[in-house]
Write a protein that holds these residues in place. Structure first.
Motif, mmCIF file in Angstrom:
data_model
loop_
_atom_site.group_PDB
_atom_site.id
_atom_site.type_symbol
_atom_site.label_atom_id
_atom_site.label_comp_id
_atom_site.label_asym_id
_atom_site.label_seq_id
_atom_site.Cartn_x
_atom_site.Cartn_y
_atom_site.Cartn_z
ATOM 1 N N ILE A 177 0.859 -1.185 0.000
ATOM 2 C CA ILE A 177 0.000 0.000 0.000
ATOM 3 C C ILE A 177 0.897 1.237 0.000
ATOM 4 C CG2 ILE A 177 -1.849 1.224 1.213
ATOM 5 C CD1 ILE A 177 -2.313 -1.469 2.764
ATOM 6 N N ASN A 178 0.736 2.084 -0.989
ATOM 7 C CA ASN A 178 1.443 3.364 -1.001
ATOM 8 C C ASN A 178 0.674 4.310 -0.077
ATOM 9 O OD1 ASN A 178 3.379 2.458 -2.891
ATOM 10 N ND2 ASN A 178 1.894 2.747 -4.523
ATOM 11 N N ALA A 179 1.023 4.256 1.201
ATOM 12 C CA ALA A 179 0.128 4.731 2.257
ATOM 13 C C ALA A 179 0.281 6.205 2.612
ATOM 14 C CB ALA A 179 0.338 3.876 3.506
ATOM 15 N N HIS A 180 1.511 6.687 2.691
ATOM 16 C CA HIS A 180 1.760 8.030 3.226
ATOM 17 C C HIS A 180 2.772 8.785 2.369
ATOM 18 C CE1 HIS A 180 -0.431 7.809 7.116
ATOM 19 N NE2 HIS A 180 -0.193 6.504 7.017
ATOM 20 N N ARG A 181 2.981 10.047 2.758
ATOM 21 C CA ARG A 181 3.961 10.876 2.057
ATOM 22 C C ARG A 181 5.316 10.861 2.766
ATOM 23 N NH1 ARG A 181 -0.299 14.648 2.145
ATOM 24 N NH2 ARG A 181 0.926 15.984 3.512
ATOM 25 N N LEU A 196 -7.119 -1.392 9.871
ATOM 26 C CA LEU A 196 -5.714 -1.151 10.177
ATOM 27 C C LEU A 196 -5.512 0.356 10.246
ATOM 28 C CD1 LEU A 196 -2.730 -2.187 10.479
ATOM 29 C CD2 LEU A 196 -2.528 -1.861 8.006
ATOM 30 N N LEU A 197 -4.918 0.832 11.337
ATOM 31 C CA LEU A 197 -4.606 2.255 11.470
ATOM 32 C C LEU A 197 -3.117 2.475 11.261
ATOM 33 C CD1 LEU A 197 -6.670 3.363 14.600
ATOM 34 C CD2 LEU A 197 -7.239 3.683 12.205
ATOM 35 N N SER A 198 -2.785 3.570 10.602
ATOM 36 C CA SER A 198 -1.381 3.912 10.377
ATOM 37 C C SER A 198 -1.138 5.374 10.731
ATOM 38 C CB SER A 198 -0.985 3.661 8.919
ATOM 39 O OG SER A 198 -1.735 4.471 8.019
ATOM 40 N N GLY A 199 0.037 5.642 11.284
ATOM 41 C CA GLY A 199 0.467 6.993 11.596
ATOM 42 C C GLY A 199 1.841 7.216 11.010
ATOM 43 N N SER A 200 2.082 8.434 10.553
ATOM 44 C CA SER A 200 3.280 8.676 9.753
ATOM 45 C C SER A 200 4.015 9.949 10.168
ATOM 46 C CB SER A 200 2.879 8.768 8.274
ATOM 47 O OG SER A 200 3.903 9.314 7.475
ATOM 48 N N ARG A 201 5.198 10.060 9.612
ATOM 49 C CA ARG A 201 5.970 11.292 9.765
ATOM 50 C C ARG A 201 5.274 12.463 9.067
ATOM 51 N NH1 ARG A 201 12.522 11.035 9.155
ATOM 52 N NH2 ARG A 201 12.979 13.046 10.129
ATOM 53 N N ASP A 202 4.307 12.157 8.192
ATOM 54 C CA ASP A 202 3.552 13.221 7.519
ATOM 55 C C ASP A 202 2.417 13.762 8.390
ATOM 56 O OD1 ASP A 202 1.461 11.372 7.330
ATOM 57 O OD2 ASP A 202 1.679 11.059 5.171
ATOM 58 N N ALA A 203 2.306 13.264 9.644
ATOM 59 C CA ALA A 203 1.334 13.725 10.656
ATOM 60 C C ALA A 203 -0.092 13.270 10.378
ATOM 61 C CB ALA A 203 1.369 15.251 10.811
ATOM 62 N N HIS A 204 -0.295 12.433 9.353
ATOM 63 C CA HIS A 204 -1.629 11.934 9.028
ATOM 64 C C HIS A 204 -1.916 10.618 9.761
ATOM 65 C CE1 HIS A 204 -1.446 14.898 5.843
ATOM 66 N NE2 HIS A 204 -2.697 14.641 5.509
#
Length: 301
Positions: A177-181, A196-204
């Protein structure tokens, strides 16, 4: 939902950033790991009496409590994994890994999965205390892991901005999955294993619909900076996130509606990055921070 939130205690003693916190067999006790290499056991009723379990030579990002065996799995950066028998408070065994950061550890049945900075997920046979497989789908760091026992899948978040889903039996890559920036720092499955929850360095903060081939279900700009951790409360009704922006936020788990912000200005929260969270109960949340301390929060509806 309206909340009364109060910081009950601070747990101090670490000499460097506190990177992780996890539970134990006692609902009042928890473990922490830090940049000072110390693994410390705490009792929420006696905040001044931290009890050292072990000292590593290097910093420790990855800490995992396995309730089925009453074991604590510790990932020592650039060295490997150490496993502690918590009944006897002694080391059971250790396994050396490549000289890399160890970012996460999860266990499933007789297997342990270790995520590291060289892009490898190391699969360890717990009974044999030996390597079973190395999963490498990227040269970028594997930052986070999550287990779905219903679908028998392993989700992995990478610094190449993707989430990869592996089969827990064959270890084959099932989906990318191309999930975040930016880097995917944290993953967690919902208690019913349908999201499924995801958290990223992109703050999303993003939610993915497992029953619909991991289609994007919802997303919010949850923080100002990197999301370091996402945890469901024991009931599954609340969600807590923490961030490099120094805040902890409480959300409605179903709608991702923001319910409360815990920060330094409003609740005498942490003054630096909040790295990890752990629910002791539906009313008690522990946070670990770069400010070298842990905090215990009372959350009353």
């Amino acid at each position: 939902m309206k909340f009364q939130v109060e910081k009950i205690e601070s747990f101090t003693g670490h000499k460097d950033c506190v990177y992780n916190v996890c539970g134990s067999s006692d609902p009042h006790r928890f473990f922490s790991s830090a940049g000072d290499g110390m693994i410390v056991e705490w009792d929420s009723r006696k905040p001044d009496l931290g009890s050292p379990l072990a000292r590593m030579q290097n910093s420790v990002y990855a800490l995992h409590y396995d309730a089925s065996q009453n074991e604590l799995w510790v990932g020592e950066n650039f060295e490997g994994v150490r496993v502690f028998d918590l009944e006897n408070k002694e080391q059971k065994f250790s396994i050396a890994l490549n000289k890399a950061y160890i970012f996460d550890i999860v266990t499933y049945q007789n297997l342990a999965f270790v995520a590291s900075g060289d892009g490898i997920i190391t699969v360890i046979d717990r009974e044999e205390k030996a390597f079973k497989k190395h999963l490498k789908s990227s040269s970028k760091s594997v930052r986070s892991l999550a287990i779905n026992p219903v679908e028998r899948e392993l989700a992995a978040g990478y610094s190449d901005h993707t989430i990869r889903i592996f089969d827990l039996q064959t270890f084959e890559l099932k989906k990318q999955i191309n999930a975040h920036r930016n880097s995917v720092f944290t993953l967690t499955y919902s208690p019913d294993f349908e999201t499924l929850l995801s958290g990223s360095r992109d703050a999303h903060l993003k939610s993915w619909d497992i029953n619909n081939d991991y289609d994007l279900e919802n997303q919010v700009v949850a923080h100002m900076f990197t999301i370091n951790d996402i945890v469901y409360s024991p009931s599954g009704k609340l969600l807590a996130t923490c961030s490099m922006d120094k805040s902890i936020k409480l959300w409605d788990a179903e709608t991702l509606k923001l319910l409360k912000v815990l920060d330094k200005a409003r609740h005498a929260g942490h003054g630096t990055s909040v790295n990890r969270l752990h629910w002791l109960s539906e009313e008690s949340l522990v946070s670990a921070s770069d400010d070298r301390s842990l905090s215990l929060w009372k959350i009353a509806q």
